[in-house]
Design a protein around this motif. Sequence first.
Motif, PDB file in Angstrom:
ATOM      1  N   ARG A  34       5.238   1.449  -7.875  1.00  0.00           N
ATOM      2  CA  ARG A  34       3.826   1.241  -8.243  1.00  0.00           C
ATOM      3  C   ARG A  34       3.173   0.212  -7.309  1.00  0.00           C
ATOM      4  N   GLU A  35       3.880  -0.920  -7.161  1.00  0.00           N
ATOM      5  CA  GLU A  35       3.289  -1.976  -6.325  1.00  0.00           C
ATOM      6  C   GLU A  35       3.334  -1.595  -4.849  1.00  0.00           C
ATOM      7  N   GLY A  36       4.379  -0.857  -4.494  1.00  0.00           N
ATOM      8  CA  GLY A  36       4.480  -0.381  -3.109  1.00  0.00           C
ATOM      9  C   GLY A  36       3.311   0.542  -2.768  1.00  0.00           C
ATOM     10  N   ALA A  39       0.206  -1.472  -2.353  1.00  0.00           N
ATOM     11  CA  ALA A  39       0.242  -2.225  -1.105  1.00  0.00           C
ATOM     12  C   ALA A  39      -0.035  -1.314   0.088  1.00  0.00           C
ATOM     13  N   ALA A  40       0.393  -0.051  -0.017  1.00  0.00           N
ATOM     14  CA  ALA A  40       0.184   0.904   1.084  1.00  0.00           C
ATOM     15  C   ALA A  40      -1.187   1.571   0.996  1.00  0.00           C
ATOM     16  N   GLY A  47      -3.279  15.339  -0.177  1.00  0.00           N
ATOM     17  CA  GLY A  47      -2.359  15.349   0.959  1.00  0.00           C
ATOM     18  C   GLY A  47      -1.854  13.984   1.390  1.00  0.00           C
ATOM     19  N   GLN A  48      -2.354  12.905   0.771  1.00  0.00           N
ATOM     20  CA  GLN A  48      -1.858  11.564   1.123  1.00  0.00           C
ATOM     21  C   GLN A  48      -0.451  11.395   0.517  1.00  0.00           C
ATOM     22  N   VAL A  49       0.465  10.858   1.306  1.00  0.00           N
ATOM     23  CA  VAL A  49       1.840  10.713   0.803  1.00  0.00           C
ATOM     24  C   VAL A  49       2.277   9.254   0.861  1.00  0.00           C
ATOM     25  N   PHE A  50       2.880   8.790  -0.203  1.00  0.00           N
ATOM     26  CA  PHE A  50       3.555   7.490  -0.186  1.00  0.00           C
ATOM     27  C   PHE A  50       5.003   7.732  -0.587  1.00  0.00           C
ATOM     28  N   ASP A  51       5.934   7.192   0.156  1.00  0.00           N
ATOM     29  CA  ASP A  51       7.305   7.355  -0.323  1.00  0.00           C
ATOM     30  C   ASP A  51       8.100   6.073  -0.349  1.00  0.00           C
TER      31      ASP A  51
END
Length: 486
Positions: A34-36, A39-40, A47-51
């Motif tokens: 969640r915090e990552g 922060a990103a 289409g936006q990806v966070f991993d």
Amino acid sequence: MHIQFSQTRPQAARLIAQIADKGKLPSSLSRAMREGAEAARFKGTPGQVFDGFEESGDTVARLAIVGAGMPDAEERLANLEKAGAALAAKYQSIGVEELVLDLSDAGLSAQEAAHVVLGIRLRNWRYDIYRTKMKDEQKVTLETLTIVGAPDGAEDAWTKAGHLADGIEFTRELVTEPANILYPESFVARCRERFEGTGAEIVVLDDDQMEELGMGSLLSVGQGSARGSRLLAIRWNGGKSGEAPTAFVGKGVTFDSGGISIKPGAGMEDMKWDMGGAGAVAGGMLALVKRKAKANIIGVMGLVENMPDGNALRPSDVVTSMSGQTIEVLNTDAEGRLVLADALHWVQQEHEPARIVDFATLTGAMIVALGHEYAGVFSNDDTLAGDLAAAGTKSGDKVWRMPIGPAYDKLLDSPIADMKNIGGRAAGSITAAQFLQRFIADGTPWAHCDVAGMVWSDKPGRTWGKGATGFGVRLIDTLIAETAEG
Ligand code: BES
Ligand code: ZN
Ligand code: ZN
């Protein structure tokens, strides 16, 4: 790609993906994720990806969150495909074979879920059969998609969408194949293979049979090639018996060197995809036939190779089309219209269609006019033009209507024959359409889609990488679904 639905996450899952609507992270995320994501600056745009990573039991898995935008967006389905496509683009070559898509708290409908899967599958498609020396990190490793927590009905919705994917992938394959592999005869062979057992009827005319029918226009294009020409028709009778079919007609120039009016060397390789119109018709028919569309449909493809040699067509030659109309050929590179003239006439004579839609990479001028966003559509019928525009918006294969009319038609008058095959520099895409219209019987609704800017892409797009897009298949599928299947 192998696609399966499952009740539970596979034990050894190494790569898991979840969907996030705009501004709303899945509730199951750990504090670190969640915090990552915050922060990103992950926002959940399409289409936006966070991993990051997630611990479960004694294993650690990669966890990807992909944005799907606003749940009530007008382009919701397209956004979900984009989300799926982003996952495939990012993870197809990371050395992981299985992607687990966990939809447990995505809140999607069955149809929405199917579109995420469609996006993943279409974007994961690659045609690497001629690359024997690829480095490991270049190879597609992603082979299996396992969907868990899918809404009720998602599997059935996917089965339907999967037929569409089959059609799109078939078109991409045909468009991608080089011209020494895919020529008129082998195009036909590939279609025979792909349609085997589907219940579709296939009719093929060879050079002699076309000669007999008087198809001097289509045949003139192929006469400088070592390869024979073919007319391929695929018929599907899924509608009421006796009801006039919708006809789709495709330009299938398997290589367009320009002929004696030879093209410049730079970029000539692009002309392997000058059969993209016929490719769209073949893939569109495959999608329709696989989902057993409740409509009568005929797909006709004019297949030729345009080459210069001692037997080739010359500028100044006069040829006689099957319709009886004569054509003064002033530029042998304006060959697509010569092919379509006889294909269009044949389908009207043989199948008496209720309406005709042709697809052709017909003019470079179309790219100048509309770029790579819309195909141009030219039509003698407002209803058909409107139906195509609506099907384009709905499916994502967008089309924009262009004008036609007698003043443009006049530009084709010839001093020696019934018409010439080029109009001049001005309005090149329109005069090409006018040429085709001369082969349409009065009163038959007809639309011509110039897809020159659409079948191939120099950069990755919505659901495709660089290369063949599969344009046209969804347009064909949606047009039939919306206007012919009651
Ligand atoms: N296949 C080309 C059109 C084309 C060009 C498609 C570039 C995709 C990318 C067609 O056969 C052709 O050569 N058309 C000529 C017509 C001209 C001679 C009137 C053109 O567009 O230059
Ligand atoms: Zn040409
Ligand atoms: Zn061409």
